[in-house]
Design a protein around this motif. Structure first.
Motif, short mmCIF file in Angstrom:
data_model
loop_
_atom_site.label_atom_id
_atom_site.label_comp_id
_atom_site.label_asym_id
_atom_site.label_seq_id
_atom_site.Cartn_x
_atom_site.Cartn_y
_atom_site.Cartn_z
N HIS A 155 4.24 -2.35 50.66
CA HIS A 155 5.37 -2.82 49.86
C HIS A 155 6.33 -1.66 49.57
O HIS A 155 7.55 -1.84 49.57
N GLU A 156 5.79 -0.48 49.33
CA GLU A 156 6.63 0.69 49.08
C GLU A 156 7.37 1.11 50.35
O GLU A 156 8.51 1.56 50.29
N GLN A 157 6.72 0.96 51.49
CA GLN A 157 7.37 1.31 52.75
C GLN A 157 8.49 0.34 53.09
O GLN A 157 9.58 0.74 53.49
N ARG A 158 8.22 -0.95 52.96
CA ARG A 158 9.20 -2.00 53.22
C ARG A 158 8.85 -3.19 52.34
O ARG A 158 7.81 -3.81 52.53
N PRO A 159 9.67 -3.53 51.36
CA PRO A 159 9.28 -4.51 50.35
C PRO A 159 9.00 -5.90 50.90
O PRO A 159 9.70 -6.39 51.78
N PHE A 160 7.95 -6.52 50.37
CA PHE A 160 7.71 -7.94 50.55
C PHE A 160 8.60 -8.71 49.58
O PHE A 160 9.17 -8.12 48.65
N ARG A 161 8.69 -9.99 49.76
CA ARG A 161 9.33 -10.82 48.75
C ARG A 161 8.50 -10.74 47.47
O ARG A 161 9.02 -10.58 46.37
N ALA A 162 7.17 -10.87 47.63
CA ALA A 162 6.25 -10.75 46.51
C ALA A 162 4.84 -10.58 47.06
O ALA A 162 4.59 -10.82 48.24
N ILE A 163 3.93 -10.15 46.20
CA ILE A 163 2.52 -10.03 46.53
C ILE A 163 1.78 -11.09 45.74
O ILE A 163 1.88 -11.14 44.51
N ILE A 164 1.06 -11.97 46.44
CA ILE A 164 0.38 -13.10 45.80
C ILE A 164 -1.12 -12.79 45.71
O ILE A 164 -1.76 -12.50 46.74
N VAL A 165 -1.68 -12.87 44.51
CA VAL A 165 -3.09 -12.53 44.28
C VAL A 165 -3.78 -13.68 43.54
O VAL A 165 -3.14 -14.60 43.05
N ASP A 166 -5.13 -13.59 43.48
CA ASP A 166 -5.86 -14.64 42.78
C ASP A 166 -5.70 -14.51 41.27
O ASP A 166 -5.43 -15.48 40.58
N THR A 167 -5.86 -13.32 40.74
CA THR A 167 -5.62 -13.05 39.32
C THR A 167 -4.93 -11.70 39.19
O THR A 167 -5.11 -10.82 40.02
N TYR A 168 -4.12 -11.56 38.12
CA TYR A 168 -3.43 -10.29 37.92
C TYR A 168 -3.08 -10.14 36.44
O TYR A 168 -2.49 -11.03 35.84
N ASP A 169 -3.46 -9.00 35.87
CA ASP A 169 -3.14 -8.75 34.47
C ASP A 169 -2.32 -7.47 34.30
O ASP A 169 -2.24 -6.90 33.20
N GLY A 170 -1.70 -7.01 35.40
CA GLY A 170 -0.85 -5.83 35.33
C GLY A 170 0.55 -6.17 34.89
O GLY A 170 0.86 -7.30 34.48
N ASP A 171 1.45 -5.19 35.00
CA ASP A 171 2.81 -5.38 34.51
C ASP A 171 3.88 -5.35 35.60
O ASP A 171 5.06 -5.29 35.31
N ARG A 172 3.46 -5.44 36.86
CA ARG A 172 4.44 -5.47 37.95
C ARG A 172 5.03 -6.87 38.07
O ARG A 172 4.30 -7.87 38.11
N ASP A 173 6.35 -6.94 38.19
CA ASP A 173 7.02 -8.24 38.30
C ASP A 173 6.91 -8.83 39.69
O ASP A 173 7.18 -10.03 39.88
N ASP A 174 6.56 -8.00 40.69
CA ASP A 174 6.51 -8.48 42.07
C ASP A 174 5.09 -8.80 42.54
O ASP A 174 4.88 -9.12 43.70
N VAL A 175 4.11 -8.71 41.65
CA VAL A 175 2.75 -9.14 41.94
C VAL A 175 2.50 -10.41 41.12
O VAL A 175 2.54 -10.39 39.90
N LEU A 176 2.27 -11.53 41.82
CA LEU A 176 2.23 -12.84 41.17
C LEU A 176 0.87 -13.49 41.36
O LEU A 176 0.34 -13.52 42.47
N ALA A 177 0.33 -14.02 40.27
CA ALA A 177 -0.92 -14.76 40.35
C ALA A 177 -0.67 -16.15 40.92
O ALA A 177 0.36 -16.78 40.63
N CYS A 178 -1.61 -16.62 41.74
CA CYS A 178 -1.48 -17.94 42.36
C CYS A 178 -1.97 -19.00 41.37
O CYS A 178 -3.09 -19.49 41.46
N ASP A 179 -1.11 -19.34 40.42
CA ASP A 179 -1.46 -20.35 39.42
C ASP A 179 -0.24 -21.26 39.23
O ASP A 179 0.74 -21.17 39.98
N LEU A 180 -0.28 -22.10 38.21
CA LEU A 180 0.79 -23.08 38.03
C LEU A 180 2.15 -22.45 37.76
O LEU A 180 3.19 -23.06 38.04
N SER A 181 2.16 -21.23 37.23
CA SER A 181 3.44 -20.59 36.92
C SER A 181 4.15 -20.10 38.18
O SER A 181 5.35 -19.81 38.14
#
Length: 294
Positions: A96-122
């Protein structure tokens, strides 16, 4: 219009997540799954399925669904940082640092990055997840190409279709030259050695070639060849930018307004069926002539 996402292999251990991913990814949906880490992502998916608590029947269904998704939506970068594949998120963040993705989709995430998104209803309401099917933009080269920049960043092949192309008219030249310059100077992505332009036969081929050499050749980047394919005018109507990862239509055409016609053009992502039809049609034609920088 079409964006590259990093998707955690761990999501493939859950049937509901897999159903959602299969329905959400593909050229027509405007989302591709990045093969990160390169040559290892599919193995990580199978390992996640194998480790899951699912029974053998469900594991088989998960593998079949993953195979369908891979066939229709997997995108492989030519280069990516070498990172320990056991830490998938670290590998995804490095790429992502080399060439950005639209977003990074994960199962769960409790960090503060806006471009890492949990795969849930939100997820479905997040602006990085939403990819509009069409957009009406100003008919100037910068804006027209800007709306499809995400496609051009990933493309390994680019084909243009506009039966009205006139190399002696600035409004057509501006779009074509800006496109070639953008592709020749991008820091990452596949190398593109040629642009293929499918045009109508209003102008006799010899005269068209003369116009291209006089008006365009000197502006072509040294690394790119322009190939022109001439068709009977009535065989072409719609205007497209097609790539090996998908395509879009430009309703008004691949030219700027410059005081001619509407001020805006509707840019629409193509359906899978339409894209495949035109991609096959364009790939099966014979080049009329080639232009390179003198």
């Amino acid at each position: 219009m079409i964006f590259e996402f990093a998707v955690s292999p761990e999501l493939f251990a859950d049937w509901q997540d897999v159903r959602f991913l299969v329905a959400s990814f593909g050229r027509e949906e405007g989302r591709l799954v990045s093969e990160i880490p390169r040559k290892k992502w599919k193995m990580l998916v199978l390992q996640a399925i194998k480790r899951s608590d699912n029974g053998e029947v469900m594991k088989k269904r998960l593998k079949e669904a993953a195979t369908r998704l891979i066939k229709r939506a997997l995108y492989t970068r030519q280069t990516a940082p070498e990172v320990d594949a056991t830490d998938w998120l670290a590998a995804a963040l490095a790429a992502h640092e080399q060439r950005p993705f639209r977003a990074i989709i994960v199962d769960t995430y409790d960090g503060d990055r806006d471009d890492v998104l949990a795969c849930d209803l939100s997820l479905i309401d997040h602006p990085l997840w939403r990819v509009p099917k069409d957009e009406s933009v100003e008919r100037n080269a910068a804006t027209m190409l800007g709306v499809i920049q995400s496609i051009l960043d990933c493309a390994g092949e680019v084909v243009l279709v506009d039966r009205n192309f006139r190399p002696d008219q600035q409004r057509f030249r501006n779009v074509l030259i800006r496109l070639m310059e953008s592709l020749s100077t991008r820091p990452h992505g596949p190398r593109i050695g040629k642009i293929v332009y499918h045009v109508g036969d209003d102008i006799e081929i010899g005269h068209l070639e003369t116009q291209c050499r006089a008006c365009i050749a000197v502006r072509i980047p040294a690394s790119i060849t322009l190939e022109i394919v001439v068709h009977p005018r009535d065989k072409l109507h719609d205007r497209f930018v097609l790539t090996d990862i998908g395509g879009v239509s430009f309703g008004q055409g691949l030219d700027e307004s410059l005081g001619s016609g509407p001020d805006k053009v509707l840019v629409s992502r193509l359906s899978e069926t339409t894209y495949k039809e035109w991609w096959r049609k364009c790939k099966s034609t014979t080049v009329s002539f080639r232009i390179v920088s003198p």
